[in-house]
Design a protein around this motif. Sequence first.
Motif, PDB file in Angstrom:
ATOM      1  N   THR A   1      -2.870   5.880   0.055  1.00 33.99           N
ATOM      2  CA  THR A   1      -2.322   4.600   0.512  1.00 33.99           C
ATOM      3  C   THR A   1      -1.012   4.339  -0.208  1.00 33.99           C
ATOM      4  O   THR A   1      -0.919   4.522  -1.424  1.00 33.99           O
ATOM      5  CB  THR A   1      -3.317   3.454   0.211  1.00 33.99           C
ATOM      6  OG1 THR A   1      -4.531   3.698   0.934  1.00 33.99           O
ATOM      7  CG2 THR A   1      -2.758   2.103   0.613  1.00 33.99           C
ATOM      8  N   ILE A   2      -0.001   3.917   0.534  1.00 31.42           N
ATOM      9  CA  ILE A   2       1.298   3.581  -0.047  1.00 31.42           C
ATOM     10  C   ILE A   2       1.146   2.314  -0.892  1.00 31.42           C
ATOM     11  O   ILE A   2       0.514   1.341  -0.484  1.00 31.42           O
ATOM     12  CB  ILE A   2       2.360   3.352   1.058  1.00 31.42           C
ATOM     13  CG1 ILE A   2       2.527   4.610   1.921  1.00 31.42           C
ATOM     14  CG2 ILE A   2       3.694   2.901   0.467  1.00 31.42           C
ATOM     15  CD1 ILE A   2       3.045   5.820   1.169  1.00 31.42           C
TER      16      ILE A   2
ATOM     17  N   ASN B   1       4.192   5.818  -6.073  1.00 31.57           N
ATOM     18  CA  ASN B   1       4.246   5.138  -4.785  1.00 31.57           C
ATOM     19  C   ASN B   1       3.031   5.370  -3.894  1.00 31.57           C
ATOM     20  O   ASN B   1       2.931   4.761  -2.838  1.00 31.57           O
ATOM     21  CB  ASN B   1       5.534   5.478  -4.027  1.00 31.57           C
ATOM     22  CG  ASN B   1       5.664   6.954  -3.756  1.00 31.57           C
ATOM     23  OD1 ASN B   1       4.736   7.713  -3.950  1.00 31.57           O
ATOM     24  ND2 ASN B   1       6.834   7.359  -3.298  1.00 31.57           N
ATOM     25  N   THR B   2       2.092   6.238  -4.313  1.00 30.73           N
ATOM     26  CA  THR B   2       0.891   6.475  -3.512  1.00 30.73           C
ATOM     27  C   THR B   2      -0.338   6.507  -4.404  1.00 30.73           C
ATOM     28  O   THR B   2      -0.325   7.114  -5.467  1.00 30.73           O
ATOM     29  CB  THR B   2       0.992   7.818  -2.748  1.00 30.73           C
ATOM     30  OG1 THR B   2       2.173   7.808  -1.957  1.00 30.73           O
ATOM     31  CG2 THR B   2      -0.213   8.033  -1.846  1.00 30.73           C
TER      32      THR B   2
ATOM     33  N   GLN C   1      -4.062  11.427   2.891  1.00 30.99           N
ATOM     34  CA  GLN C   1      -2.736  10.851   2.663  1.00 30.99           C
ATOM     35  C   GLN C   1      -2.692   9.803   1.560  1.00 30.99           C
ATOM     36  O   GLN C   1      -1.631   9.511   1.034  1.00 30.99           O
ATOM     37  CB  GLN C   1      -2.202  10.226   3.962  1.00 30.99           C
ATOM     38  CG  GLN C   1      -2.089  11.216   5.101  1.00 30.99           C
ATOM     39  CD  GLN C   1      -1.183  12.374   4.754  1.00 30.99           C
ATOM     40  OE1 GLN C   1      -0.035  12.180   4.366  1.00 30.99           O
ATOM     41  NE2 GLN C   1      -1.695  13.584   4.873  1.00 30.99           N
TER      42      GLN C   1
ATOM     43  N   SER D   1       5.051  -0.203  -7.515  1.00 30.96           N
ATOM     44  CA  SER D   1       5.513   1.028  -6.870  1.00 30.96           C
ATOM     45  C   SER D   1       6.613   1.746  -7.649  1.00 30.96           C
ATOM     46  O   SER D   1       6.976   2.865  -7.309  1.00 30.96           O
ATOM     47  CB  SER D   1       5.993   0.735  -5.448  1.00 30.96           C
ATOM     48  OG  SER D   1       7.084  -0.160  -5.480  1.00 30.96           O
TER      49      SER D   1
END
Length: 193
Positions: A149-150, A87-88, A147, A83
Amino acid sequence: MYLKSKHILISSSLFICVGGLLSPALAIDVSWSGTVVEAACLLAPQSHNQEVEFLDRSVKDFNFQPGHSSKKTFTITFNDCDSSVFNTLALSFSGENENNMMGDKDYFLAVKGTNAGRLGIGIIDVDGTPLKLGTMPSLGEFHNSGQGTIIESNNTLNLIFSAYVQSTPDAMMNKTVEPGKYSSSATFEIHYQ
């Protein structure tokens, strides 16, 4: 932000040693190439070039309501996530849309084979909703309702999607789906933010 890459080409010549002497007349050129990318995760080898095989279905399953197969899951796995890089992670799928799906054509891939124009393949997102597909070169909708995924460091991400086969409205109304093989393909792109 999209995947950044740098290309490196290394060339070298190899010489064959014959009887203890180097002989440049037997020189062979060898080239190496690769891609250095700035990526937060590595795509797992089992996620490359996947094949999702649907069970055999009766023609009546497609010629009468609800006109679709059961869902078949498939997983796209990422390893060694970090990360601190991004981060995504977001995926988008693209392929040839099935235009006979009327208002839903952006959600179904066209098939090849006996039932071309009569069947389409839909992809269900990790959040359980239909995934809007793109047509090359435009992108489809990012997974997880746009969105992504983190990413967590030192983590493995398993993104579980599903797919199903659906008859087109005209094929179901006119009962024109026939026995035979079909196939389709899609490309997924990885985006980091």
